[in-house]
Design an enzyme around this catalytic site. Structure first.
Site, PDB file in Angstrom:
ATOM      1  N   GLU A 311     -20.385-107.215  12.473  1.00 26.67           N
ATOM      2  CA  GLU A 311     -20.512-108.828  13.332  1.00 26.67           C
ATOM      3  C   GLU A 311     -19.297-108.929  13.882  1.00 26.67           C
ATOM      4  O   GLU A 311     -19.204-109.588  13.441  1.00 26.67           O
ATOM      5  CB  GLU A 311     -20.238-109.534  11.880  1.00 26.67           C
ATOM      6  CG  GLU A 311     -21.235-109.436  10.823  1.00 26.67           C
ATOM      7  CD  GLU A 311     -21.669-110.550   9.729  1.00 26.67           C
ATOM      8  OE1 GLU A 311     -20.578-111.758   9.469  1.00 26.67           O
ATOM      9  OE2 GLU A 311     -21.973-110.367   9.456  1.00 26.67           O
ATOM     10  N   GLU A 403     -27.630-105.389   6.971  1.00 24.95           N
ATOM     11  CA  GLU A 403     -26.647-107.358   5.869  1.00 24.95           C
ATOM     12  C   GLU A 403     -27.320-107.441   5.493  1.00 24.95           C
ATOM     13  O   GLU A 403     -27.687-108.493   6.783  1.00 24.95           O
ATOM     14  CB  GLU A 403     -25.056-106.858   6.361  1.00 24.95           C
ATOM     15  CG  GLU A 403     -24.621-108.335   4.993  1.00 24.95           C
ATOM     16  CD  GLU A 403     -23.309-108.165   4.838  1.00 24.95           C
ATOM     17  OE1 GLU A 403     -22.705-107.355   5.847  1.00 24.95           O
ATOM     18  OE2 GLU A 403     -22.695-109.064   6.042  1.00 24.95           O
TER      19      GLU A 403
HETATM   20  C1  IDC Z   1     -18.032-111.393   2.156  1.00 23.62           C
HETATM   21  C2  IDC Z   1     -17.432-111.360   0.567  1.00 23.62           C
HETATM   22  C3  IDC Z   1     -16.989-112.773  -0.159  1.00 23.62           C
HETATM   23  C4  IDC Z   1     -15.970-111.674   1.060  1.00 23.62           C
HETATM   24  C5  IDC Z   1     -15.288-112.159   2.690  1.00 23.62           C
HETATM   25  C6  IDC Z   1     -14.547-111.622   2.479  1.00 23.62           C
HETATM   26  O1  IDC Z   1     -19.506-111.528  -0.073  1.00 23.62           O
HETATM   27  O2  IDC Z   1     -16.539-112.127  -1.191  1.00 23.62           O
HETATM   28  O3  IDC Z   1     -14.372-112.977   0.427  1.00 23.62           O
HETATM   29  O4  IDC Z   1     -16.335-111.804   3.186  1.00 23.62           O
HETATM   30  O5  IDC Z   1     -14.193-112.140   4.218  1.00 23.62           O
HETATM   31  C7  IDC Z   1     -20.561-110.956   5.864  1.00 23.62           C
HETATM   32  C8  IDC Z   1     -19.231-110.534   6.284  1.00 23.62           C
HETATM   33  C9  IDC Z   1     -19.442-110.504   4.854  1.00 23.62           C
HETATM   34  C10 IDC Z   1     -19.399-111.275   3.868  1.00 23.62           C
HETATM   35  C11 IDC Z   1     -20.356-112.039   3.927  1.00 23.62           C
HETATM   36  C12 IDC Z   1     -20.445-113.308   2.572  1.00 23.62           C
HETATM   37  O6  IDC Z   1     -20.569-109.225   7.153  1.00 23.62           O
HETATM   38  O7  IDC Z   1     -17.958-109.407   5.077  1.00 23.62           O
HETATM   39  O8  IDC Z   1     -19.180-111.016   3.050  1.00 23.62           O
HETATM   40  N1  IDC Z   1     -20.956-112.525   5.212  1.00 23.62           N
HETATM   41  O9  IDC Z   1     -19.356-114.225   3.069  1.00 23.62           O
HETATM   42  N2  IDC Z   1     -21.497-111.891   7.256  1.00 23.62           N
HETATM   43  C13 IDC Z   1     -22.403-113.069   6.918  1.00 23.62           C
HETATM   44  C14 IDC Z   1     -21.834-113.563   5.630  1.00 23.62           C
END
Ligand code: IDC
Length: 485
Positions: A311, A403
């Site tokens: 991302e 994702e």
């Molecule tokens: C989130 C996880 C969370 C963790 C965090 C850390 O759900 O448990 O603490 O990352 O950075 C994304 C990202 C993905 C995120 C997810 C939700 O690719 O890493 O995971 N998210 O926030 N993009 C949009 C949402």
């Protein structure tokens, strides 16, 4: 040669095969040039008499809408000549013929057909042409040329072969990889070994640095056989205690998980999970090192897909594109036919989350073939305007939802099942592949398993699932309908 508009003429020179959307590295194109997905099907039938014939030609546009077209073909016999024509203006040079649209039939929407024809003469034989181009792109839609009535008695019929030799043999197994084989981008689609568009449905790991115990024989068996997943995304964070802390160890862990997916006939999506910082260039050298290693290791497999930047955020599309054009050759040096997925601006929202849209990518695609673009959404946060932009983009760009979550963008909170269903219906309709965040037991709304599940040995069935997990399992386990011919 023609009066086709300039941008189509450039496309003639650039597009090598049907549906070629991204360009080979050797083709220099002005950066602002939009490339349309192309494709066509031509039907050419004749009726003949001694020395003369009438040809009826139907042209079907299987690509993006065109505004001005030229059909090209060659007569198989040098004595064939175009005479009086209709609904197109014809030119003949030796045996090469072009037919160019007239004023009223130059615009062909996607899926639209137009019929043209001419009367011709012949002196030798009169076989029909079998290969056609439309605006320079070879038409690979199936054609149904008819043979003209023979002027001499036909030779004795030979019996049809009992088993026609197919170019791609039928699948010998029933797993997603056994059926679909090596994937490739065709037009704006992901296509299987039969050249047919398919959709892969599956799950993403959580960060493998945090949830290694969730990925084991029992959980992967459940994913492949209870969920019937096609795809396993391996999210390898680069920061946040990920790859940068132990490159060799994380490379090995990813390799092991790719092998686990392979053993079960699933596609493995290797996700270089950059997130913070958002500029992928920050990790360029790490990406080159990592992808050189994993692409060498898996080069002989047909089930590995590479996602080179999860991302990107806070950076321009040109910065992302520049990163992609440095990482992709590293992968291609080892694994030339692998599909590579490039993240898009603003957390892979095609720019929407930072006020942009897909036009910046459409006008300036990555200069490499067999490339797709990532789109991410979180169903409780991202709704109609995101759906509309994805649908608009997907008509022009090969899109892959690497994702998404059923919850809000934090990865937590309640599942928005109505928005999630609307999203998945859209992805199903457009045959856009997806991986859901996450196949883990983290105590957050997006996790498929209840907390503590990964400490046990049961992953199949619904008793271990959260609301999101139950919904996703129901969506993913419905039968696939992969075309095999
Ligand atoms: C989130 C996880 C969370 C963790 C965090 C850390 O759900 O448990 O603490 O990352 O950075 C994304 C990202 C993905 C995120 C997810 C939700 O690719 O890493 O995971 N998210 O926030 N993009 C949009 C949402």
């Amino acid at each position: 040669m023609t009066n086709i508009p300039r941008r189509y003429r450039r496309q003639v020179a650039a597009a090598g095969a049907i549906g070629a959307l991204a360009l080979g590295a050797s083709v220099a194109l002005p950066a602002a040039d939009a490339m349309a997905a192309t494709g066509c099907q031509v039907t050419y039938t004749t009726s003949s008499w001694t020395g003369g014939f009438t040809a009826a030609i139907t042209i079907k546009n299987l690509g993006d809408a065109v505004n001005g077209w030229t059909l090209g073909f060659s007569f198989p016999d040098a004595g064939q000549r175009v005479g009086q024509g209709w609904s197109a203006s014809y030119q003949q040079n030796g045996s090469a013929v072009t037919a160019q649209n007239v004023s009223w039939n130059g615009t062909l929407a996607t899926g639209a057909s137009t019929s043209i024809g001419f009367n011709g003469t012949f002196t030798g034989g009169n076989p029909n042409p079998t290969a056609f181009t439309l605006n320079g792109t070879v038409c690979t839609g199936s054609t149904t040329p008819s043979t003209p009535p023979p002027t001499t008695p036909p030779p004795p019929a030979t019996p049809p072969p009992t088993t026609p030799p197919p170019t791609t043999p039928p699948p010998t197994g029933t797993t997603p990889v056994a059926i679909n084989g090596q994937l490739r981008v065709c037009g704006a689609n992901l296509c299987n070994q039969y050249g047919k568009p398919i959709q892969l449905r599956g799950m993403s790991t959580h960060g493998i640095q945090w949830f290694p115990h969730c990925y084991n024989d029992a959980s992967l068996d459940a994913l492949a056989r209870d969920w019937n997943a096609d795809l396993f995304r391996i999210a390898m964070y680069v920061q946040e205690d990920g790859y940068e802390t132990d490159p060799t160890g994380f490379t090995n862990r990813v390799n092991t998980l790719v092998e686990e997916a392979t053993e079960r006939g699933m596609y493995a999506l290797i996700d270089f999970h950059t997130l913070t910082p958002g500029d992928p260039t920050f990790n360029l050298e790490r990406a080159k090192t990592f992808f050189a290693a994993v692409s060498a290791r898996h080069a002989a497999k047909n089930n590995v897909i590479y996602e080179i930047a999860n991302e990107p955020n806070g950076v321009s599309w040109s910065t992302i594109k520049n990163y992609a054009e440095q990482v992709i050759p590293v992968i291609r040096a080892n694994d030339p036919d692998a599909v590579v997925i490039v993240g898009t601006r603003a957390w892979s929202s095609l720019g929407v989350s930072e006020g942009g849209n897909a036009t910046e990518v459409i006008n300036n695609p990555v200069n490499a073939g067999n490339v797709m673009y990532a789109f991410h959404f979180y169903a409780a946060s991202h709704k109609d305007n995101y759906r509309a932009e994805l649908e608009r983009a997907a008509a022009r760009l090969p899109m892959f939802v690497t994702e998404f979550g059923t919850v809000d963008y934090t990865g937590d909170g309640g599942a928005d099942l109505a928005s999630s269903a609307t999203w998945l219906d859209l992805l199903d309709r457009l045959k856009i592949s997806y991986a859901n965040w996450t196949y883990s037991d983290k105590a957050e709304g997006s996790a498929a398993f209840r907390p503590g599940t990964c400490n046990g040995n049961t992953y199949a069935g619904t008793s271990v699932l959260t609301e999101s997990g139950t919904f996703m399992r129901n969506r993913i386990r419905t039968p696939d309908t992969f075309p095999t011919s």
